[in-house]
Design an enzyme around this catalytic site. Sequence first.
Site, mmCIF file in Angstrom:
data_model
loop_
_atom_site.group_PDB
_atom_site.id
_atom_site.type_symbol
_atom_site.label_atom_id
_atom_site.label_comp_id
_atom_site.label_asym_id
_atom_site.label_seq_id
_atom_site.Cartn_x
_atom_site.Cartn_y
_atom_site.Cartn_z
ATOM 1 N N SER A 1 0.832 -1.191 0.000
ATOM 2 C CA SER A 1 0.000 0.000 0.000
ATOM 3 C C SER A 1 0.882 1.261 0.000
ATOM 4 O O SER A 1 1.758 1.404 -0.855
ATOM 5 C CB SER A 1 -0.955 -0.071 1.206
ATOM 6 O OG SER A 1 -1.947 0.913 1.132
ATOM 7 N N ASP B 1 -8.603 -4.795 -5.995
ATOM 8 C CA ASP B 1 -8.284 -3.571 -5.257
ATOM 9 C C ASP B 1 -9.024 -2.410 -5.917
ATOM 10 O O ASP B 1 -8.913 -2.181 -7.115
ATOM 11 C CB ASP B 1 -6.769 -3.334 -5.270
ATOM 12 C CG ASP B 1 -6.328 -2.292 -4.239
ATOM 13 O OD1 ASP B 1 -7.044 -1.291 -4.040
ATOM 14 O OD2 ASP B 1 -5.259 -2.478 -3.649
ATOM 15 N N HIS C 1 -8.005 -4.656 -1.544
ATOM 16 C CA HIS C 1 -6.765 -4.016 -1.105
ATOM 17 C C HIS C 1 -6.155 -4.742 0.096
ATOM 18 O O HIS C 1 -4.931 -4.849 0.216
ATOM 19 C CB HIS C 1 -7.013 -2.548 -0.747
ATOM 20 C CG HIS C 1 -5.757 -1.846 -0.379
ATOM 21 N ND1 HIS C 1 -4.781 -1.545 -1.301
ATOM 22 C CD2 HIS C 1 -5.269 -1.423 0.824
ATOM 23 C CE1 HIS C 1 -3.760 -0.962 -0.699
ATOM 24 N NE2 HIS C 1 -4.032 -0.873 0.587
#
Lengths: 333, 333
Positions: free
Chosen positions: B128, B279, B308
């Site tokens: 991320s 995601d 995600h």
Amino acid sequence: MGLCAFYRLGELPLVSGETLLETCIGYQTFGQLNANHDNAVVIFSYYSGTHASYLPLIGSGKTLDPARWFIVLVNKLGNGVSTSPSNSVLQPGAAFPRVTLLDNLRAQERLLFEHLGIRRIALAYGWSMGAMQAWHLAVARPHQVQSLLAVCGSARCWPNNQVFLDGVRAALCCDAQFADGHYHTPPLRGLAAFGRVYAGWAYSAAFFREARWRDLGFDSLEALLVDWEQDHQALDANDLLSALHSWYHADVGLLTGGDWRAALAQIAARCIVMPCDNDRYFTLEEAALEVAELRQGELRPLISPYGHCAGAPARFATASAQIDSAMQALLYP
Amino acid sequence: MGLCAFYRLGELPLVSGETLLETCIGYQTFGQLNANHDNAVVIFSYYSGTHASYLPLIGSGKTLDPARWFIVLVNKLGNGVSTSPSNSVLQPGAAFPRVTLLDNLRAQERLLFEHLGIRRIALAYGWSMGAMQAWHLAVARPHQVQSLLAVCGSARCWPNNQVFLDGVRAALCCDAQFADGHYHTPPLRGLAAFGRVYAGWAYSAAFFREARWRDLGFDSLEALLVDWEQDHQALDANDLLSALHSWYHADVGLLTGGDWRAALAQIAARCIVMPCDNDRYFTLEEAALEVAELRQGELRPLISPYGHCAGAPARFATASAQIDSAMQALLYP
């Protein structure tokens, strides 16, 4: 807004056990009901939209030609035209009871089959929450609905869709001025947050990446987001949340003891189901699951970077042509 | 939190023109730097995460074995461990300057190459926002970063991702108690709204439809959402918004005059780019666009309903195995 007639039903008993008082459905018709009472096209309002949103589709020489069809545009409860928190005299604002799409269905059935005298509906159509209402009618009246066109709108609110709604609701209710619906001046910060969170769900990644907001007349992404904020600031917060409650709890399965598959199997109408491949809340995959349960169901996805917005009536040329083509297939088989 | 060392840099000039005072980077190391100073594995913290999030990956017999690698876990500015609005003495809360990932990069370069004496980095890795920092280092130090593993994190914040961030920020700032960062007690309503809106983006439609929150130990969807609310209520609002600012403005192109393609072409590292197919903000399609610009880039998507969250270190067995396998491919070619 367009000229609008009002059908006054009086007291409407609700699924919640509450009663909606002085119930009134705003609607508009075009054309005449024929001798067989079977040339009706019924179109349902979408979230934060009114009957007026569909006016561009109607006219001489168009697929929805009033010379041929008796077209009825129906406003759902809570949209600010039909009985809503913002216009109810006896149950205003936070006193408005919890209305669902089943309650809308009961009111709409009375309008269509009793008040207007329709016997069969040639086409039930709607975009988004409008499609959800059309689904409900097709399930409830299998022998009276001949065809269904559901654009970017499912037969039930899937959990993914509910989580999206939970988010925009939380953003609005976060404004202390909302005061659980007891506001005196509009909760403008909350309405703006609602609009800004909503915008992120309404389009696709490609829409934002390719700066397709230019197609909509904006000169920056921020200008688009501000427009979403202002659009929502002009709406009534309790109206928005009332309609959101109906959306969140929508489920044709409630018509068949909780079994949405059984409800869909009950539909006799020829159905064209038209999700957008990039719709983030009324997803393509969930539309496909619903179509699989239909007797006469065809999945015709809109392929568009506009996501959920692709299905908006008369908004985008390519998608509009595809919607019109589906309507023709159903009305002129 | 785990034991943490602090590297004190003092004044850090920022891209914004402001200066961060008493800059301090919290980090943790495992193992020893070898004689060539080239066995470093650097791992970057993600949004609302600290160095401690990666601890489960490290240990004897694991791919990240401290007997072989000098492992450095770095906390980004604004995460509550390194200098942040919540812990700065001279620039606390709303007085905290606007920090970007370029500013983090400058501080991280000093930590890694000056303070710790690393010459070459065998692997830069993160999930991320952690991946975003790893991308920046790989661009800035092409001859010192040998491999990159970017899990669910892009080299720039694409507009779709920015719109998502705009939404969660609006939900938080909607709480009047936030007071533009000048709060005395935490804006708990805003933090809860932030968490609830965020949750809708964090997983896939299938995750919600299949009630995969059961896999996470929750007994209802609402329980999952309340957990997201409470998680965020425990965080500092200004810290969250500081890191969000860094995320929103992240762009490796800022290292090459604004051209992100040129920046990616500059990377010499062997790269494995691992987005999740579901995601919603670090999208698969945008990861593919970035990989296309790399000299040695391989796209290895995670296929997972966890969206995600699939890429979170040591959270989901299948994805974790795939991440570990990529790490092995890069560290033991």
